[in-house]
Every structure is written in C-alpha cells, then in structure tokens.
Design a protein around this motif. Structure first.
Motif, PDB file in Angstrom:
ATOM      1  N   HIS A   1      20.378 -12.605  42.022  1.00 16.36           N
ATOM      2  CA  HIS A   1      20.658 -11.916  40.758  1.00 16.36           C
ATOM      3  C   HIS A   1      20.268 -12.796  39.562  1.00 16.36           C
ATOM      4  O   HIS A   1      20.276 -14.021  39.653  1.00 16.36           O
TER       5      HIS A   1
ATOM      6  N   CYS B   1      21.070  -2.847  41.272  1.00 14.35           N
ATOM      7  CA  CYS B   1      21.463  -2.932  42.691  1.00 14.35           C
ATOM      8  C   CYS B   1      22.734  -2.136  42.966  1.00 14.35           C
ATOM      9  O   CYS B   1      22.849  -1.462  43.988  1.00 14.35           O
TER      10      CYS B   1
ATOM     11  N   CYS C   1      29.224  -8.664  43.286  1.00 12.61           N
ATOM     12  CA  CYS C   1      28.379  -7.503  42.992  1.00 12.61           C
ATOM     13  C   CYS C   1      28.432  -6.522  44.157  1.00 12.61           C
ATOM     14  O   CYS C   1      28.392  -6.911  45.322  1.00 12.61           O
TER      15      CYS C   1
ATOM     16  N   CYS D   1      26.427  -4.739  45.549  1.00 13.83           N
ATOM     17  CA  CYS D   1      25.324  -4.670  46.508  1.00 13.83           C
ATOM     18  C   CYS D   1      25.612  -5.489  47.766  1.00 13.83           C
ATOM     19  O   CYS D   1      24.880  -5.412  48.750  1.00 13.83           O
TER      20      CYS D   1
HETATM   21 ZN   LIG Z   1      23.835  -6.810  43.119  1.00 14.51          ZN
END
Ligand SMILES: [Zn+2]
Length: 358
Positions: free
Chosen positions: A115, A183, A267, A269
C-alpha cells in the motif's frame, strides 16, 4: 449536545476472539512424515485455491504489448500490458539489466508492491516522482531496482486496485489519490461473487508467470518473487500455490492472524471469508517448502501485533515443520532486524543469489 451519552457499549470483538480460539486452523499442518506432509499440501492447496476464488478465474490470451521503453542508468525500464482475465488488463514494468547479452538467460524476480507505493512505481524506483521519493527512501521500497542492478530481469506489476488499476472511486492525480488504492472496494465486491482480492492478485501473478514463460531471456527454473507488506501477501500466496516460483522473499507480512488481523484492524483487502477457520499464515508458508523462503521481520513493526516478534516466530515455527520434514531446513531463513515496517534487505540479496544465482 445533539446525541445521548452512551456509558456502556455492548461489543462483539471479545466473542470473535473466543470463536477464533475454538474454530481456527482446522487444516493445520500436523504431519509426522514427508508422505503425510505431501498429502496435506495437495489437499490444503486445493482447498485454499477454491476458497480464494482461483478456481473461478477465467483464462484468456495474454496479448502482451510493450507500451514504453526508457533507458535508466544501468538498466532499461519497459512498460508492458497483459490480459489476465477476459477484459482485465495488468500493466507492469519490466526492468532489463544493461549488461544482458543477446541469447543470455538471467534469473528473474517479481517485485510486488504494498500500500501507499503508487503501485509498481515504488518497486521500480520512480524517485523522480516527488510524492514517492521520500517514502521510497524511508521504506526502501525500490527493491525491484536493487535486483535489476544485481543482474536480474525484474517485473513490477500493478496489483488490482493500485496505480493504473485504481477503480473510478480512487482515480485522480492529486497526491493523496495517486498513492492510494481501491483494494477495499474490490475485495468487498469480489466476496459477493465467491472471489477475493487475494485470489485475484494471486491469479494475476500466475498470469505474469505465464508471460515470463514466453521470454527467452529468463531462466525458467530461477524465478523469484518478493515484496514488502501487501507485496509480502502477494508473494506468500503466489509462492504457496504456484511451484514456478523457486525463491520467495516475504517482508513485513508474516504473523499470526489473531493478533495481527483480528485484534488489529488492517486494510480490508487482507480478509478472506473462512480463511482463519482453515489455516494460519505459517500453514500457508508451509506450502512453499521445499522451495527457498526468506522471511524478514522488523522487531518494531506494529503490524506484528501486541506480542511483537513472538507472534511472528510462532508462525515461522509452523512453516519450519515443513522444511524439517522435507530435509531442506537451510532453505528457510527468518531474518529479524531492528526496525519497523520497512524493507530491510540485509540478508535478502545473498539469499536470492544462493538459490537463484547472480
Ligand atoms: Zn488494501
């Protein structure tokens, strides 16, 4: 005051932690000999491929196209585009060593990004972009350049949701958008279709391996994959599921799921439905044996969770079982360095040299 003060909150996270303790790792590695390990590997790889959606991905022609070519000091940087699923296109940088001779074959390294890197721009060392330069210097995320300068052919792809692959919700040239990603959106949408971003990223890298297979300047038995953070996630999963990768270098992404992804909120994702019921990260790494695997960990990396390096070593110990069972202990190295969530690299290039050459 336009609200009412709440004195007591009735939350569910403690319940989820208890559930993790009861339900996690039903497919854990618990083999006592190499035959049992191989049987576990076949079943677990198949189960995880189904879980993350690899089995649902559609193949297609790669249709590779070179979009640009720039001479840098010591190497050439080309931008390419391939089709990974029908209508899904992945741009990537191809870094070619300046001393590559016609007819020669070199080892190759896929340099996956995490990221906040502008996608492929940081691994490819685009310090000419001011929004990235400081962060590249601080986190050493230009590892693709480090490998091409050591004579490897290097591929730096954009993962879905990053760089030139941002969806419309995150497109734009303003600095905050430029280094951000979509994402989260992609993973949430994918889950409803039985897919996951982890699966889509892994699939795209499998297609990149298909492309690598078409290149005469790459030694096909000397392919590595490396990455920091989200690039470590991509490296871990690709190497676990695809044996074309013979050397994996996972940086800043190796820890037990409970501390690092359940108690900490990362995150979205990172999340795959049902994953923790099946395996922990050490089990996924155990799928890489007997191929070489370097894990590097910053002892101050906050993403390790509240127990710090202990939460990492426990997972390395799980993976180490697989290397013991296959008699390849020297192919697993855990490098713990003093530092945070950054690429360190102190042992990386010697490790790659040992197992891939150069
Ligand atoms: Zn992510």
């Amino acid at each position: 005051m336009r609200t009412e003060s709440i004195k007591t909150y009735y939350t569910a996270m403690d319940s989820l932690e208890g559930r993790f303790d009861k339900e996690a790792r039903k497919l854990r590695l618990a083999a006592s000999d190499v035959d049992a390990y191989e049987a576990w590997k076949t079943k677990t790889r198949s189960d995880l491929s189904e879980l993350i959606g690899i089995a649902r991905m559609e193949t297609c022609e790669l249709l590779p196209e070179r979009l640009e070519s720039v001479q840098e000091d010591g190497y050439r940087r080309e931008k390419w585009l391939i089709q990974t699923e029908p209508g899904v296109w992945m741009p990537f940088y191809l870094l070619l060593p300046g001393d590559l001779q016609p007819g020669e074959q070199r080892p190759c390294m896929i340099a996956a990004h995490g990221h906040g890197t502008g996608g492929k721009l940081s691994p490819a060392g685009r310090t000419d972009i001011p929004a990235l330069a400081e962060r590249i210097a601080r986190e050493h995320t230009d590892y693709g350049v480090s490998f091409v300068r050591r004579g490897y052919v290097v591929l730096c792809p954009d993962a879905r949701g990053f760089g030139e692959r941002r969806e419309s919700s995150g497109q734009g040239d303003e600095e905050d958008l430029f280094i951000s990603s979509t994402c989260n959106q992609l993973n949430v949408m994918a889950i409803g279709l039985g897919l996951s971003l982890t699966g889509m990223w892994t699939w795209d890298l499998m297609r990149l391996l298909d492309y690598i297979g078409t290149r005469a300047d790459i030694a096909q038995d000397r392919i590595g994959c490396c990455g920091l953070s989200g690039g470590g996630l991509q490296t871990l999963w690709l190497s676990a599921l695809d044996e074309r990768v013979s050397c994996a270098i996972v940086s800043g992404y190796f820890y037990g799921y409970k501390d690092a992804l359940l108690k900490l909120y990362n995150c979205s994702c990172n999340y795959v439905p049902g994953l923790w019921e099946r395996v922990d990260m050490g089990d996924i790494a155990a799928l890489i044996a007997p191929r070489s695997l370097l894990i590097e960990t910053g002892d101050q990396d906050p993403l390790n969770g509240e127990r710090g390096v202990d939460n990492v070593v426990e997972q390395v110990d799980i993976a180490a079982q697989a290397y013991r069972l296959t008699g390849t202990e020297e192919r697993l190295v855990h490098h713990i360095f003093a530092g945070g969530h950054v690429w360190n690299g102190d042992r990386t290039y010697d490790f790659a040299k040992r197992w891939l050459g150069r």
